[in-house]
Scaffold this active site. Structure first.
Site, PDB file in Angstrom:
ATOM      1  N   ASP A   1       0.795  -1.246   0.000  1.00 44.65           N
ATOM      2  CA  ASP A   1       0.000   0.000   0.000  1.00 44.65           C
ATOM      3  C   ASP A   1       0.827   1.296   0.000  1.00 44.65           C
ATOM      4  OD1 ASP A   1      -1.873  -1.986   0.265  1.00 44.65           O
ATOM      5  OD2 ASP A   1      -2.775  -1.249   2.094  1.00 44.65           O
TER       6      ASP A   1
ATOM      7  N   LYS B   1      -7.064  -4.903  -2.934  1.00 44.34           N
ATOM      8  CA  LYS B   1      -7.802  -5.440  -1.774  1.00 44.34           C
ATOM      9  C   LYS B   1      -8.746  -4.382  -1.230  1.00 44.34           C
ATOM     10  CE  LYS B   1      -4.080  -4.190   1.336  1.00 44.34           C
ATOM     11  NZ  LYS B   1      -4.851  -3.185   2.094  1.00 44.34           N
TER      12      LYS B   1
ATOM     13  N   CYS C   1      -1.998  -2.871   7.661  1.00 42.37           N
ATOM     14  CA  CYS C   1      -1.888  -3.771   6.504  1.00 42.37           C
ATOM     15  C   CYS C   1      -0.592  -4.570   6.488  1.00 42.37           C
ATOM     16  CB  CYS C   1      -2.119  -2.997   5.221  1.00 42.37           C
ATOM     17  SG  CYS C   1      -3.862  -2.489   5.122  1.00 42.37           S
TER      18      CYS C   1
HETATM   19  C1  VGL Z   1      -4.693   0.632   5.876  1.00 40.09           C
HETATM   20  C2  VGL Z   1      -6.193   1.553   7.337  1.00 40.09           C
HETATM   21  C3  VGL Z   1      -7.192   1.454   6.402  1.00 40.09           C
HETATM   22  C4  VGL Z   1      -3.281   0.208   5.607  1.00 40.09           C
HETATM   23  C5  VGL Z   1      -5.680   0.519   4.932  1.00 40.09           C
HETATM   24  O1  VGL Z   1      -2.878   0.125   4.418  1.00 40.09           O
HETATM   25  O2  VGL Z   1      -2.549  -0.061   6.591  1.00 40.09           O
HETATM   26  N1  VGL Z   1      -4.955   1.139   7.079  1.00 40.09           N
HETATM   27  N2  VGL Z   1      -6.929   0.929   5.200  1.00 40.09           N
END
Ligand code: VGL
Ligand code: ZN
Length: 199
Positions: free
Chosen positions: A8, A106, A151
């Protein structure tokens, strides 16, 4: 076969984004330096529809950071982030995306969140990452990215459980730290699950 898994590294998780991870931008240089050392690079991206269950906008009267129950699962409420096809969901422009062999999206189901790159939080559906890695003959994965306490943590825990030799590249991870100490607790949990911590 060894793979690098980038978690991410998207605009919304960088300073100035919708859900900024403090010093999240510092992981980009680490990723770019590591890319050359691996035969296979896989990147995950948070890829939400505009009405995603994790968005505070979908829960009137509730605030960011609150936990609600949806279909029997606890859901932390976040600012609306990483909406499919928007700038915020795009990989950081400074990230060398040329070397990425495969992208896993995702959090695409509006009803369930997905912190792990492998399964949604309800563990109802796989993202396809495990099948992809297995077909590629990957037995070892090095994981880095954002955010350590969400994540990255859940991806690492699943990787260990799925039997991958799993290393966490700490220099390439930063935490959201919604609650003070979350990042440290996440690192301890990953180590306890069998992941090797490296700088
Ligand atoms: C994430 C919070 C919400 C992450 C993704 O990538 O850690 N954290 N969505
Ligand atoms: Zn998300």
């Amino acid at each position: 076969m060894r793979a690098l898994l980038l978690i991410d590294i998207q605009n919304d998780f960088l300073p100035g984004g919708a859900l900024p991870v403090p010093r999240g931008d510092e992981v980009i240089g680490v990723a770019n330096r590591l890319l050359g050392d691996y035969p296979l690079i896989v990147a995950t991206r948070d890829w939400h529809p505009p009405n995603h269950v994790s968005f505070v906008s979908q829960h009137p009267g509730h605030r960011i950071g609150e936990v609600v129950e949806v279909d029997g699962i606890s859901q932390v409420l976040w600012p609306d982030h990483c909406i499919q096809h928007t700038w915020g969901a795009a990989f950081a422009p400074e990230l060398n995306t040329q070397r990425i062999d495969h992208i896993v999206s995702k959090g695409t189901d509006p009803r369930v969140d997905s912190y792990s790159g492998f399964f949604d939080n309800a563990r109802r559906r796989a993202t396809g990452l495990h099948d992809y890695l297995r077909s590629a003959g990957v037995v070892e994965i090095d994981i880095m990215g954002l955010a350590t306490d969400y994540c990255v943590q859940f991806t690492v825990l699943d990787a260990c459980e799925l039997g991958y030799r799993t290393r966490v590249v700490l220099a390439g991870c930063r935490g959201v730290e919604l609650k003070c100490g979350d990042t440290t607790r996440a690192i301890e949990a990953m180590e306890a699950a069998g992941a090797i911590l490296v700088e």
